[in-house]
Write an enzyme that holds these catalytic residues in place. Structure first.
Site, short mmCIF file in Angstrom:
data_model
loop_
_atom_site.label_atom_id
_atom_site.label_comp_id
_atom_site.label_asym_id
_atom_site.label_seq_id
_atom_site.Cartn_x
_atom_site.Cartn_y
_atom_site.Cartn_z
N CYS A 40 -78.19 59.21 41.48
CA CYS A 40 -79.31 58.32 41.12
C CYS A 40 -79.70 58.57 39.66
CB CYS A 40 -80.48 58.63 42.05
SG CYS A 40 -81.97 57.67 41.71
N SER A 42 -82.60 58.92 38.61
CA SER A 42 -83.78 59.80 38.52
C SER A 42 -83.40 61.23 38.17
CB SER A 42 -84.59 59.75 39.81
OG SER A 42 -85.08 58.44 40.03
N HIS A 45 -83.39 61.44 34.64
CA HIS A 45 -84.74 61.53 34.08
C HIS A 45 -85.19 63.00 34.01
CE1 HIS A 45 -85.85 57.33 33.64
NE2 HIS A 45 -85.52 57.05 34.88
N HIS A 61 -80.99 64.25 44.99
CA HIS A 61 -82.01 63.95 46.01
C HIS A 61 -81.55 62.78 46.88
CE1 HIS A 61 -82.68 61.24 42.67
NE2 HIS A 61 -83.20 60.40 43.55
N1 LIG Z 1 -89.69 54.07 42.29
C1 LIG Z 1 -88.87 54.85 42.95
O1 LIG Z 1 -89.18 55.37 44.02
C2 LIG Z 1 -87.50 55.10 42.42
C3 LIG Z 1 -86.50 55.62 43.25
C4 LIG Z 1 -85.19 55.74 42.75
C5 LIG Z 1 -84.91 55.39 41.45
N2 LIG Z 1 -85.92 54.94 40.67
C6 LIG Z 1 -85.68 54.51 39.29
O2 LIG Z 1 -85.09 53.23 39.34
C7 LIG Z 1 -84.36 53.02 38.13
C8 LIG Z 1 -82.96 52.52 38.45
O3 LIG Z 1 -82.19 53.56 39.04
P1 LIG Z 1 -80.60 53.42 39.22
O4 LIG Z 1 -80.14 54.70 39.79
O5 LIG Z 1 -80.29 52.14 39.89
O6 LIG Z 1 -80.16 53.32 37.66
P2 LIG Z 1 -78.77 52.87 36.98
O7 LIG Z 1 -78.73 53.53 35.65
O8 LIG Z 1 -77.64 53.10 37.94
O9 LIG Z 1 -78.90 51.28 36.81
C9 LIG Z 1 -79.73 50.71 35.83
C10 LIG Z 1 -79.15 49.35 35.44
O10 LIG Z 1 -80.06 48.72 34.53
C11 LIG Z 1 -79.30 48.04 33.55
N3 LIG Z 1 -80.17 47.82 32.39
C12 LIG Z 1 -80.56 48.71 31.43
N4 LIG Z 1 -81.39 48.13 30.57
C13 LIG Z 1 -81.56 46.84 30.98
C14 LIG Z 1 -82.32 45.74 30.51
N5 LIG Z 1 -83.12 45.84 29.45
N6 LIG Z 1 -82.25 44.56 31.20
C15 LIG Z 1 -81.48 44.44 32.29
N7 LIG Z 1 -80.74 45.47 32.79
C16 LIG Z 1 -80.79 46.64 32.14
C17 LIG Z 1 -78.11 48.94 33.31
O11 LIG Z 1 -77.02 48.22 32.71
C18 LIG Z 1 -77.81 49.41 34.72
O12 LIG Z 1 -76.90 48.52 35.35
C19 LIG Z 1 -84.39 54.37 37.39
O13 LIG Z 1 -85.46 54.34 36.46
C20 LIG Z 1 -84.70 55.34 38.50
O14 LIG Z 1 -85.29 56.53 38.00
C21 LIG Z 1 -87.19 54.78 41.12
ZN LIG Z 2 -83.30 58.43 43.37
#
Ligand SMILES: NC(=O)c1ccc[n+]([C@@H]2O[C@H](COP(=O)([O-])OP(=O)(O)OC[C@H]3O[C@@H](n4cnc5c(N)ncnc54)[C@H](O)[C@@H]3O)[C@@H](O)[C@H]2O)c1
Ligand SMILES: [Zn+2]
Ligand SMILES: [Zn+2]
Length: 372
Positions: A40, A42, A45, A61
């Site tokens: 993930c 995160s 991060h 996680h």
């Molecule tokens: N709120 C929660 O409970 C929770 C849980 C898990 C993950 N997250 C967060 O969710 C986010 C996504 O996680 P992930 O593992 O899918 O990430 P990831 O890096 O696998 O995917 C992110 C995607 O966003 C795209 N991207 C980047 N900038 C962009 C923009 N300006 N416009 C459009 N697309 C864009 C990238 O090309 C990529 O495909 C992270 O910030 C993660 O920390 C939050």
């Molecule tokens: Zn996660």
């Protein structure tokens, strides 16, 4: 006992794969043999410090495994049970759990600091304590977790698919179904197609959205989004605005937009708000650097057009209900999990996996934890 694990010793350093020491489970804790773990964003991060976790730490996680041993007082699980850890536990006792909002469980406040409920850690290396990601640390062959973090799953679910529901899938699906509350016939935009975004697209599809517009600058991600149910794609939010003017009745724009990019930015919120119609909902799932406090958007439009900006944690899911439901949707073919696993890695190639995540190569990279 000893376990091989990926340790983060300092910010912006590679994960260091080494053999470290793991204490036995204390009361209310469970020793889990991890089989697979997803990568993930995160955890990254934590690497950059956007999420200020305690270091050194073992990451991970989003995993799945098999119960090896239970600590004193654990009655709901026994050795041999297949389990998915949740990054936020569900104690079943606090106000939030009682309300059916276990994603806000009070016990999560402590465990998300990376320590057990007694304030100590079970991991040690190089003569010092090592902390954890959410008291899970699935970037390890074995881990000790709190019983409240664990959901028992049926034995016939492949553990690689199951791993994804520990975070990304439940978060993305729940962002669409529970937080955006997508209704049949709606138009939904998902911005950012990683593991979380691909699951948000699927959540919108399963909830009955008529049009799903996936936004990502990477062509591979846009192509993949179509597999998961996107009806339209765009390379940027600006392009998505123009497309929505054409594809929504009278150019009224989308009903909901879900923000699932790698790093949330306050100056991108105005653009997201412009994707939705009067009365539209914008959901922020992506995590921003903790110290960022500035958001740019029109408060006037928020009021006059009655738009809503909603945060969501773990997809606002009650994991003990939602994880078994998602796995049934997987078994019936409605939720595509195998297709979300783009590439596989080992603990030794974890840094390559994260490089691939940043390069936009993966919907989800999965680590196979080698017990050979
Ligand atoms: N709120 C929660 O409970 C929770 C849980 C898990 C993950 N997250 C967060 O969710 C986010 C996504 O996680 P992930 O593992 O899918 O990430 P990831 O890096 O696998 O995917 C992110 C995607 O966003 C795209 N991207 C980047 N900038 C962009 C923009 N300006 N416009 C459009 N697309 C864009 C990238 O090309 C990529 O495909 C992270 O910030 C993660 O920390 C939050
Ligand atoms: Zn996660
Ligand atoms: Zn609780």
């Amino acid at each position: 006992m000893k376990t091989r694990a990926a340790v983060l010793w300092d910010r912006n350093q590679p994960w260091s794969v080494e053999e470290i020491d793991l204490d036995p489970p204390k009361a209310g804790e469970v020793l889990v043999k991890l089989i697979h773990t997803g990568m993930c964003h995160s955890d990254d991060h934590a690497v950059t410090g956007d999420m200020p976790t305690i270091l050194p730490m073992v990451g991970g996680h989003e995993g799945a495994g098999i119960v090896e041993e239970v600590g004193e007082g654990v009655t709901a699980l026994k050795p041999g049970d297949h389990v998915v850890p949740m990054f936020i536990p569900a104690c079943g006792q606090c106000r939030w759990c009682a309300q059916g909002r276990s994603n806000l469980c009070d016990v999560g406040g402590t465990l998300m600091m990376g320590i057990g409920l007694d304030g100590t850690t079970r991991l040690h290396a190089r003569g010092q304590d090592v902390f954890t990601m959410c008291f899970l640390s699935t970037f390890s062959q074995y881990a000790v977790m709190n019983e409240h973090s664990l959901v028992k799953i049926p034995d016939d679910i492949p553990l690689d698919a199951a791993a994804l529901v520990g975070c990304g899938v439940t978060t993305g699906y729940g962002s669409a179904v529970n937080t955006a509350k997508v209704q049949p016939g709606e138009t939904v935009v998902v911005v950012g197609i990683g593991g979380v975004g691909a699951a948000a697209v699927q959540g919108a599809r399963i909830a009955g959205a008529e049009q799903i517009l996936a936004v990502d600058p990477v062509e591979f991600k846009r192509d993949q989004a179509k597999t998961f149910g996107a009806t339209h794609t765009a390379a940027s939010v600006a392009d998505a605005v123009e497309l929505l003017k054409e594809i929504t009745p009278g150019g009224m724009m989308a009903d909901a937009a879900i923000y699932t990019v790698g790093i949330a930015r306050g100056d991108e919120i105005a653009g997201l708000m412009s994707l939705v119609s009067k009365g539209g909902r914008v959901v922020v799932t992506a995590v921003s650097p903790m110290e960022d406090t500035q958001v740019t958007m029109s408060l006037f439009e928020l009021t006059i057009w009655q738009k809503e900006l909603r945060g969501t944690l773990f997809g606002a899911a009650n994991g003990r209900k939602e994880i078994p439901t998602l796995l049934r949707l997987y078994q019936s073919g409605q939720l595509m999990l195998d297709e979300m696993i783009t590439n596989r890695y080992t603990l030794d190639t974890i840094n390559e996996g994260y490089k691939d995540m940043h390069a936009g190569v993966n919907i989800r990279g999965v680590i196979d934890l080698d017990h050979g």
